[in-house]
Design a protein around this motif. Structure first.
Motif, PDB file in Angstrom:
ATOM      1  N   ILE A  83       1.346  -1.123  -0.445  1.00  0.00           N
ATOM      2  CA  ILE A  83      -0.194  -0.114  -0.027  1.00  0.00           C
ATOM      3  C   ILE A  83       0.912   1.485   0.114  1.00  0.00           C
ATOM      4  CG2 ILE A  83      -1.483   1.653   1.206  1.00  0.00           C
ATOM      5  CD1 ILE A  83      -2.290  -1.809   2.817  1.00  0.00           C
ATOM      6  N   PRO A  84       0.250   2.349  -0.713  1.00  0.00           N
ATOM      7  CA  PRO A  84       1.395   3.685  -0.436  1.00  0.00           C
ATOM      8  C   PRO A  84       1.104   3.974   0.415  1.00  0.00           C
ATOM      9  CG  PRO A  84       0.294   3.783  -2.966  1.00  0.00           C
ATOM     10  CD  PRO A  84      -0.397   1.915  -2.018  1.00  0.00           C
ATOM     11  N   GLU A  85       2.518   4.756   1.382  1.00  0.00           N
ATOM     12  CA  GLU A  85       2.484   4.719   2.362  1.00  0.00           C
ATOM     13  C   GLU A  85       1.554   6.334   2.832  1.00  0.00           C
ATOM     14  OE1 GLU A  85       5.096   6.431   6.638  1.00  0.00           O
ATOM     15  OE2 GLU A  85       6.053   5.752   4.578  1.00  0.00           O
ATOM     16  N   SER A  86       1.242   7.077   1.060  1.00  0.00           N
ATOM     17  CA  SER A  86       0.997   8.160   1.165  1.00  0.00           C
ATOM     18  C   SER A  86      -1.272   8.391   1.533  1.00  0.00           C
ATOM     19  CB  SER A  86       0.878   8.821  -0.326  1.00  0.00           C
ATOM     20  OG  SER A  86       0.374   8.017  -1.265  1.00  0.00           O
ATOM     21  N   GLU A  87      -1.276   6.839   1.165  1.00  0.00           N
ATOM     22  CA  GLU A  87      -2.225   6.128   0.624  1.00  0.00           C
ATOM     23  C   GLU A  87      -3.366   6.182   2.269  1.00  0.00           C
ATOM     24  OE1 GLU A  87      -3.740   3.537  -1.914  1.00  0.00           O
ATOM     25  OE2 GLU A  87      -2.789   4.162  -3.335  1.00  0.00           O
ATOM     26  N   VAL A  88      -2.674   5.988   3.491  1.00  0.00           N
ATOM     27  CA  VAL A  88      -3.082   5.640   4.573  1.00  0.00           C
ATOM     28  C   VAL A  88      -2.910   6.678   5.904  1.00  0.00           C
ATOM     29  CG1 VAL A  88      -2.485   3.218   4.520  1.00  0.00           C
ATOM     30  CG2 VAL A  88      -0.876   4.391   5.275  1.00  0.00           C
ATOM     31  N   GLN A  89      -3.317   6.615   7.044  1.00  0.00           N
ATOM     32  CA  GLN A  89      -3.493   7.747   8.208  1.00  0.00           C
ATOM     33  C   GLN A  89      -2.619   7.602   9.026  1.00  0.00           C
ATOM     34  OE1 GLN A  89      -7.015   9.518   9.417  1.00  0.00           O
ATOM     35  NE2 GLN A  89      -6.774   9.590  11.628  1.00  0.00           N
ATOM     36  N   TRP A  90      -1.579   7.683   9.551  1.00  0.00           N
ATOM     37  CA  TRP A  90      -0.738   7.046  10.121  1.00  0.00           C
ATOM     38  C   TRP A  90      -1.646   7.400  11.698  1.00  0.00           C
ATOM     39  CZ3 TRP A  90       3.775  11.078  10.078  1.00  0.00           C
ATOM     40  CH2 TRP A  90       4.078  11.440   9.317  1.00  0.00           C
ATOM     41  N   LEU A  91      -1.582   6.427  12.308  1.00  0.00           N
ATOM     42  CA  LEU A  91      -1.778   5.847  14.078  1.00  0.00           C
ATOM     43  C   LEU A  91      -0.525   6.342  14.935  1.00  0.00           C
ATOM     44  CD1 LEU A  91      -4.678   3.464  13.750  1.00  0.00           C
ATOM     45  CD2 LEU A  91      -4.853   6.127  13.509  1.00  0.00           C
ATOM     46  N   SER A  92      -0.122   6.050  16.508  1.00  0.00           N
ATOM     47  CA  SER A  92       0.648   6.007  17.133  1.00  0.00           C
ATOM     48  C   SER A  92       1.209   4.604  17.291  1.00  0.00           C
ATOM     49  CB  SER A  92       0.217   7.132  18.688  1.00  0.00           C
ATOM     50  OG  SER A  92       1.720   6.672  19.215  1.00  0.00           O
ATOM     51  N   PRO A  93       2.839   4.318  16.587  1.00  0.00           N
ATOM     52  CA  PRO A  93       3.312   2.911  17.624  1.00  0.00           C
ATOM     53  C   PRO A  93       2.392   2.554  18.168  1.00  0.00           C
ATOM     54  CG  PRO A  93       4.659   4.398  16.731  1.00  0.00           C
ATOM     55  CD  PRO A  93       3.493   5.614  16.696  1.00  0.00           C
ATOM     56  N   VAL A  94       2.709   3.358  19.393  1.00  0.00           N
ATOM     57  CA  VAL A  94       2.671   3.400  20.697  1.00  0.00           C
ATOM     58  C   VAL A  94       0.836   3.558  21.072  1.00  0.00           C
ATOM     59  CG1 VAL A  94       2.969   3.917  23.639  1.00  0.00           C
ATOM     60  CG2 VAL A  94       4.802   3.771  21.580  1.00  0.00           C
ATOM     61  N   THR A  95       0.215   2.979  21.229  1.00  0.00           N
ATOM     62  CA  THR A  95      -1.282   2.918  22.158  1.00  0.00           C
ATOM     63  C   THR A  95      -0.966   3.334  22.854  1.00  0.00           C
ATOM     64  OG1 THR A  95      -0.903   0.252  23.023  1.00  0.00           O
ATOM     65  CG2 THR A  95      -1.402   0.728  20.076  1.00  0.00           C
ATOM     66  N   ALA A  96      -2.497   4.170  23.295  1.00  0.00           N
ATOM     67  CA  ALA A  96      -3.095   4.164  24.759  1.00  0.00           C
ATOM     68  C   ALA A  96      -2.832   3.595  26.259  1.00  0.00           C
ATOM     69  CB  ALA A  96      -4.109   5.369  24.899  1.00  0.00           C
ATOM     70  N   ASN A  97      -2.862   2.264  25.418  1.00  0.00           N
ATOM     71  CA  ASN A  97      -3.204   1.463  27.086  1.00  0.00           C
ATOM     72  C   ASN A  97      -2.064   1.028  27.112  1.00  0.00           C
ATOM     73  OD1 ASN A  97      -2.768  -0.382  24.510  1.00  0.00           O
ATOM     74  ND2 ASN A  97      -4.427  -1.245  24.554  1.00  0.00           N
ATOM     75  N   GLN A  98      -0.950   1.318  26.611  1.00  0.00           N
ATOM     76  CA  GLN A  98       0.814   0.908  27.740  1.00  0.00           C
ATOM     77  C   GLN A  98       1.229   2.072  28.642  1.00  0.00           C
ATOM     78  OE1 GLN A  98       1.285  -1.931  25.365  1.00  0.00           O
ATOM     79  NE2 GLN A  98       2.364  -1.106  26.916  1.00  0.00           N
ATOM     80  N   GLN A  99       2.410   2.326  29.192  1.00  0.00           N
ATOM     81  CA  GLN A  99       2.702   3.182  30.603  1.00  0.00           C
ATOM     82  C   GLN A  99       3.208   4.242  29.347  1.00  0.00           C
ATOM     83  OE1 GLN A  99       3.446   1.988  34.473  1.00  0.00           O
ATOM     84  NE2 GLN A  99       4.160  -0.087  33.329  1.00  0.00           N
TER      85      GLN A  99
END
Length: 318
Positions: free
Chosen positions: A54-70
């Motif tokens: 998938i071209p990276e330009s076609e996606v929406q970034w999310l944080s690689p650290v999720t909010a259920n981590q410290q």
């Protein structure tokens, strides 16, 4: 060899994928946390991604650290930053640790909201380390076994409301407003031979194209070995948790000299903080709506490149 992974949204579906040359190879599976992703995907399994890209330009970034981590942070951890913060690096003999609310975590390209009532919004580029496994008892972390504890690295920007953090002595509150913790874009997974490069990463932050911070992780005072050993004796850590290792010099914050601090200590409390806030008013480096903050971290040989964070500062809606 380091491997760059992206957490992203595509057609309304959250996924993880290996990134190379602007293309993403999706990684099969559903992972509700960074811990689940790391535990299910040892780096060795990801070197031969298969399937359509998938071209990276076609996606929406999310944080690689999720909010259920410290979200654990080190403060005043570069020598020059200690000095600009009014500390004597030859006297300070402790590792400053604090936390940020995980509700402040946002993707790397998110707008950062300057809250109403906050006057002095500051930036802090930091190297973030993502843990590979749980640590639930006192352990001795060494340079030789550090790879057993660290899964990878990310960019963190520890945005800070200095008029809350300093006069109110509220590190947690002043650094935890929503959007004050962009992470990513990439989680750079590391093999054992990559770990030494953590000591030679170059951190650069610009505001509207002007360099404000530029330093190397060689300047860290308390590295991950000392810090993880110390934290292991304090409380439980888990796979996927984030350790932000401190920021270099160049922040907007201005701290009075030790001599002025001693003189201010004789003043009434209200007057002392009035003078402190007056000093900050003279600092044009503080962020305002419309400013563009860019942060990037890369190794000297380019093998580790954590991408670029781009945050536009916006005022909080009335």
């Amino acid at each position: 060899m380091a491997l760059h992974v992206l957490h992203y949204l595509h057609h309304g579906h959250a996924q993880w994928g290996v990134v190379a040359n602007g293309a993403i190879t999706p990684i099969p599976g559903e992972f509700r946390s960074t811990a689940e992703f790391i535990e299910a995907n040892p780096i060795e399994r990801l070197f031969l991604p298969r399937g359509l890209t998938i071209p990276e330009s076609e996606v929406q970034w999310l944080s690689p650290v999720t909010a259920n981590q410290q979200f654990i942070c080190q403060g005043a951890n570069y020598r020059q930053h200690m000095i600009e913060s009014g500390m004597d690096p030859d006297v300070k003999k402790f590792n400053m640790i604090f936390t940020k609310a995980t509700s402040c975590i946002v993707p790397a390209d998110s707008p950062v909201v300057k809250p109403n009532g906050v006057q002095f919004l500051d930036y802090e580029i930091e190297l973030g380390l993502v843990l590979k496994r749980d640590i639930t008892s006192r352990e001795s972390v060494t340079e030789e076994n550090l790879h057993d504890y660290i899964a990878g690295a990310v960019i963190v920007n520890d945005y800070s409301a200095r008029d809350i953090q300093i006069p109110q002595m509220q590190f947690y509150k002043g650094k935890s407003y929503r959007t004050f913790g962009p992470v990513g874009p990439y989680l750079c997974l590391l093999e054992k031979q990559d770990i030494p490069k953590l000591k030679e990463l170059v951190l650069t932050l610009t505001v509207n194209g002007t360099v404000r911070q530029n330093d190397s992780t060689a300047g860290l005072v308390y590295g991950p070995v000392e810090t993880l050993t110390e934290l292991s004796a304090v409380h439980d850590l888990h796979a996927g948790d984030l350790l932000a290792t401190g920021t270099p010099s160049g922040c907007a914050l201005s701290i009075p000299s030790p001599e002025k601090q001693r003189a201010a200590a004789q003043l009434p409390e209200a007057e002392k903080w009035r003078l402190f806030l007056k000093m900050q008013e003279d600092r044009p480096q503080y962020l305002r709506a419309g400013d563009l903050v860019e942060a990037h971290i890369v190794s000297c040989d380019g093998a580790i490149n954590l991408g670029v964070q781009r945050n536009v500062i916006v005022d909080e809606a009335a």
